[in-house]
Every structure is written in structure tokens, then in C-alpha cells.
Write an enzyme that holds these catalytic residues in place. Structure first.
Site, PDB file in Angstrom:
ATOM      1  CE  LYS A 190      36.677 -24.765  -8.625  1.00  0.00           C
ATOM      2  NZ  LYS A 190      35.315 -24.716  -8.098  1.00  0.00           N
ATOM      3  CE  LYS A 203      32.102 -17.789  -6.151  1.00  0.00           C
ATOM      4  NZ  LYS A 203      31.181 -19.102  -6.343  1.00  0.00           N
ATOM      5  NE  ARG A 261      30.525 -26.863 -14.058  1.00  0.00           N
ATOM      6  CZ  ARG A 261      29.050 -27.132 -13.538  1.00  0.00           C
ATOM      7  NH1 ARG A 261      28.227 -27.389 -14.523  1.00  0.00           N
ATOM      8  NH2 ARG A 261      28.998 -26.799 -12.364  1.00  0.00           N
ATOM      9  CG  ASP A 309      30.215 -18.770  -9.591  1.00  0.00           C
ATOM     10  OD1 ASP A 309      31.282 -18.891  -9.212  1.00  0.00           O
ATOM     11  OD2 ASP A 309      29.268 -18.665  -8.704  1.00  0.00           O
ATOM     12  CG  ASP A 312      36.566 -22.389  -6.070  1.00  0.00           C
ATOM     13  OD1 ASP A 312      36.060 -23.560  -5.546  1.00  0.00           O
ATOM     14  OD2 ASP A 312      36.137 -21.965  -6.990  1.00  0.00           O
TER      15      ASP A 312
END
Length: 511
Positions: free
Chosen positions: A273, A285, A359, A355, A296
Site C-alpha cells: 500500500k 480525518k 484496501r 478513508d 501511509d
């Protein structure tokens, strides 16, 4: 990076800024005191065998991570002795755990920032010990200082990292010892490269910039690379990656890195990711949750580093890395909650929360990896806050579609010193992602959210392929103080696990 050398020289005659020794707690009935670890015999002798007592007087207990400094004895060419705690003494003096050695070396290297040379007189009973100490030194000495121009602090606390580390008791002409140190250097250098990427601010590391870094490394190490830009992703139908990146002025990328060995009989695919910044998108967020979201992309950084390390080590296994890169931003063109994306696999996904974007990019990359039918796939992602709630900030979760493969990955993680824990994929949680509009939703039940994410990803793994999912949300970025060989900021979590899995596959021991 810190230079590593092996030496059979005696500690008293070695010119260095410090001699590092190990001390441990003796919890046996015979002592209940402090003991000097093997490797430091010459140092202890110079203190007339009373070094343990001297250290106890100074407050040393042998606890893991504890550092005690004292002047070197008369006749030593090094002016300082640094005693670092190894924790409890093992049953056999020479059987110190590799991770204890790794952490002790890391603490010492960090303590000795600014020094030009240090000699490490830690227990080296075999080549693997030299590898552990070397790895700990290189990881502990790490410093990210690329942006410290104004303060003049071009390194840790204004001091340069330890320049050279000599491992005493090592055997420079022994092939096993040399190989162990060379392996440590290759893995640590690539892990530190991953740390650099995680620490780089997002204004300097968008998907295009990350792809350029990967291309440069691939060229240097003989790795084939393919980069899909927005046009290629659109043509290929990568709806997940495109959907996540739709709100950003910086377009998404899918990078494929391919390392091949002519002697390989197994193939692995690593999928990472790579959200170079995660604002949450339209599902923004809340305040206080954005400041570290440059991390991230830590999963993609780990995958990138692991593929390069495999190439540098010449492992006899084919390894393909997939970096799913996007920036998740809110704008007029951003994906909205309620939108439906058509993924690369052809499945449709109703986006209930923008958010839950990791995935989505992973799903496209997992399906792309599956088309090449590797023997196994491992994805790595800072995926869910739920996993942090479950396992804390130092342990990552391991999920899989095969119990034996999950166990093998977990064992590999523990072997290299990366705390991990096997997690289930309960079938009853899958129903929560049913959608009246699409094939599946990107959100399910709130409780067990980390497991729900794993179940979502499983939907995009090709049939008959062993797959494991590493949720590294907790340990990927250390917001607290440094410990062991782990710095503040990016940690490089999962790099060593992936490399070890590749080594096991090359040896035919992965199962």
C-alpha cells in the site's frame, strides 16, 4: 551509512573512540547479580575481574537497553567503555538471543553518534551473531537529516552517525562470518532506504516521485521495472487505484518491480500500500489524525526495499513487487461515499468511506499480482486503526487464506525480530460488506475492523494462491522515543520479514 568490519584484534590495543561490551542480569539462584557477557573477557581482565562490581556501583542492572559509560582501564587505546544491557542472562553464556544482540548493538550505536569508530565486544559465538550485531549497529545508527539545513543539525542531535563499527571476535576470513555481515549490510541499507521514504514529507514524495525512486534503484540493481501512469491505469481498468487518486493533483501510479533468478524454482509476489498522503478524502480525518499520514506508504516502501534486498543478495527465487501508489485528497473530482468503483478484477465496490482507501488500491494490485500465478502473495499495509487497538504500536497482525502459510510468515517475522501476531478471518464478518448496489462494499462491521479489511482483500486474491496480509499500522511509524535499534519516525517494519520469507522460499523451506 556506518561501515562494518570484522576483527580478531584484542580490545586493549584497538584504536577507537569506545569499546562496547554487553552485560546481563543473572537471575539464577547462584548469583542474582550482574554478569559481563562473553566477548568482553579482555576488558574484564583489565579491571582485575571486577568489572561487574564496578558497573553495579555505577547503577547498572543489565536491563535491556540500559547504557553505562565508564573510563577505559589503563593501557587501552580507546578512552571509553560503553556497557549495554542484554536483559536476562541465558542458560548458557554464549546462547544470547539474536534479537537481544541486535537491540543492544542498536542502542550502543545510537548512543555513540558523533564517534568515528567503535569496537563492539559483544557475544559472537557464531556467524549469525555477527549478522545480528551488524544489523543492530546499522539500524541503530540511522539518522534522517535531509531537511535540517537551517539548524545546522545535519544529523542526530547535531552529531553525525557512528562512522565505523568493528566487530571484535568476528572472523574476517571465515566465509560464514563474511556472508553474515554482508547480508546484514544489504538488508539494513535497504531497510534504512524504506525509512527515508516514510520520513520524506509528502510535498516531496508523491506517487510520481516514489515511482522515480523505484526506477532508479531498479536500474542500479538489475531489476525490471514497469510504471503505469494515469493513462495506462485507465486503459487497464484499475478502478480502485484511480478512484483513490481521483481527488489529487498528483496522479496515481502502479509500479511493478521484477527480480528474477535463473536458478529459481519458486516465485513470490509482494504487494504494498503506497498512499503517499492520506487526508481521508471526502471522509476527512479529524484534527490530530493527519500529522503522520505521510507514513501511509510504509507498506510500499517495505515491498520496494525487500525486492531490492533480494536482488542484492542474489536469492534464488523470483520476487515481484507491486507498489500501489496514490494520494488520497478531497476535491471536486474526489471519489464520494456512495460512489461505485469497477475494480481491475471486474468486481464492483461501493465506497462507503473514502478513508478506507488502502484496501481499494491493494485490491487492484493483488489481482494484478494474481494474474502471474505466483506460489504465494504477501501484501503489506498500514491498513487499519483497529489493528493498532488490538495489538498496540509495536506488533503487526498477520492474516492469511491458508493456516500453514500464515504460520510460516509469522515464524519468519519472529525469527528476524519483528513482533507479529496471527489473526483470524472470521467468515461471519464477511456478510457485513454485502452491498445492495455493488458486489461488495469497502466497509463492514466496526468491531473487528482489521479483520474485515483482511476479508475484503481476500476477495481479490486469485484462486489457489497462498496469500498473507500484514497490517503494519502500529509499528510502521514510531511516534515515541527511540528504543533498541528503532528510531523515532519511520521504522522499516516488514522489510526483514519479507526478505526472510524470500530466503526460505529460495531454500525450499517455506512450506
Amino acid at each position: 551509512m556506518t561501515a562494518l568490519t570484522l576483527s580478531t584484534a584484542a580490545a586493549p590495543g584497538l584504536r577507537a573512540d569506545a569499546i562496547v561490551i554487553g552485560v546481563a542480569k543473572d537471575t539464577s539462584a547462584r548469583s542474582q547479580g550482574l554478569v559481563v557477557a562473553p566477548g568482553a573477557e579482555a576488558v574484564d581482565k583489565a579491571y582485575d575481574g571486577r568489572l561487574a562490581g564496578v558497573l553495579e556501583t555505577l547503577g547498572a542492572s543489565g536491563a535491556e537497553g540500559e547504557v553505562t559509560k565508564l573510563p577505559a582501564p589503563s593501557g587501552f587505546k580507546a578512552p571509553l567503555v560503553v556497557a549495554v544491557g542484554l536483559g536476562p542472562r541465558p542458560e548458557k553464556d554464549t546462547a544470547y538471543d539474536a534479537e537481544a544482540l541486535r537491540r543492544a548493538a542498536g542502542v550502543a550505536a545510537r548512543t555513540l553518534s558523533g564517534a568515528k569508530k567503535a569496537a563492539f565486544a559483544l557475544p559472537l559465538s557464531e556467524a549469525a551473531d555477527a549478522g545480528a550485531v551488524g544489523e543492530g549497529v546499522l539500524l541503530g545508527a540511522y539518522s534522517f537529516d535531509a531537511y535540517k539545513e537551517q539548524s545546522g543539525a545535519k544529523a542526530k542531535n547535531g552529531k553525525a552517525p557512528l562512522a565505523e563499527a568493528t566487530l571484535l571476535g568476528g572472523k574476517p576470513r571465515d566465509k560464514a562470518f563474511k556472508a553474515a555481515v554482508e547480508r546484514a549490510a544489504a538488508v539494513a541499507e535497504e531497510l534504512n532506504r524504506a525509512r527515508d521514504l516514510v520520513n520524506t514529507p509528502p510535498n516531496d514524495l508523491n506517487p510520481e516521485a516514489f515511482a522515480a525512486v523505484a526506477q532508479a534503484a531498479a536500474k542500479e540493481h538489475g531489476i525490471k521495472v514497469q510504471v503505469l501512469d494515469e493513462k495506462a491505469l485507465t486503459k487497464g481498468g484499475y478502478g480502485g487505484i484511480l478512484g483513490v487518486g481521483a481527488g489529487s493533483a498528483a496522479g496515481p501510479r502502479l509500479v511493478k518491480l521484477s527480480y528474477t533468478s535463473s536458478k529459481a524454482t519458486k516465485s513470490l509476489a509482494f504487494v504494498g500500500k503506497g498512499i503517499t498522503y492520506d487526508s481521508g478524502g471526502i471522509s476527512l480525518k479529524p484534527a490530530g489524525h493527519n500529522e503522520t499520514m505521510k507514513c501511509d506508504m510504509a507498506g510500499a516502501a517495505a515491498v520496494f526495499a525487500a525486492v531490492v534486498a533480494a536482488a542484492r543478495l542474489g536469492l534464488e527465487v523470483n520476487v515481484t513487487g507491486w507498489l500501489a501508489l496514490a494520494e488520497n485528497m478531497p476535491s471536486g473530482s474526489a471519489t464520494r461515499p456512495g460512489d461505485v468503483l469497477r475494480m481491475y478484477s471486474g468486481k464492483t465496490v461501493e465506497v462507503l468511506n473514502t478513508d478506507a482507501e488502502g484496501r481499494l488500491v491493494l485490491a487492484d494490485a493483488l489481482w494484478a499480482a494474481s494474474q502471474e500465478k505466483p506460489d504465494a502473495i504477501i501484501d503489506v499495509a498500514t491498513l487499519t486503526g483497529a489493528m493498532m487497538l488490538a495489538l498496540g504500536s509495536r506488533t503487526y497482525g498477520v492474516m492469511a487464506n491458508d493456516d500453514a502459510f500464515r504460520a510460516a510468515v509469522h515464524e519468519a517475522a519472529e525469527e528476524v525480530g519483528e513482533p507479529a501476531w496471527p489473526m483470524p478471518l472470521p467468515e461471519h464478518l464477511r456478510k457485513g460488506m454485502d452491498s445492495a448496489t455493488a458486489d461488495i462494499a469497502n466497509m463492514g462491521e466496526r468491531m473487528g475492523g482489521g479483520l474485515v479489511a483482511g476479508l475484503f482483500l481476500r476477495e481479490f486474491v486469485g484462486e489457489g494462491i497462498a496469500w498473507a496480509h500484514l497490517d503494519i499500522a502500529g509499528p510502521a511509524f514510531n511516534e515515541g522515543g527511540p528504543f533498541g535499534y528503532t528510531p523515532k519516525g519511520g521504522t522499516g517494519t516488514a522489510v526483514r520479514t519479507l526478505v526472510r520469507v524470500a530466503e526460505l522460499a529460495a531454500a525450499g523451506d517455506l512450506g
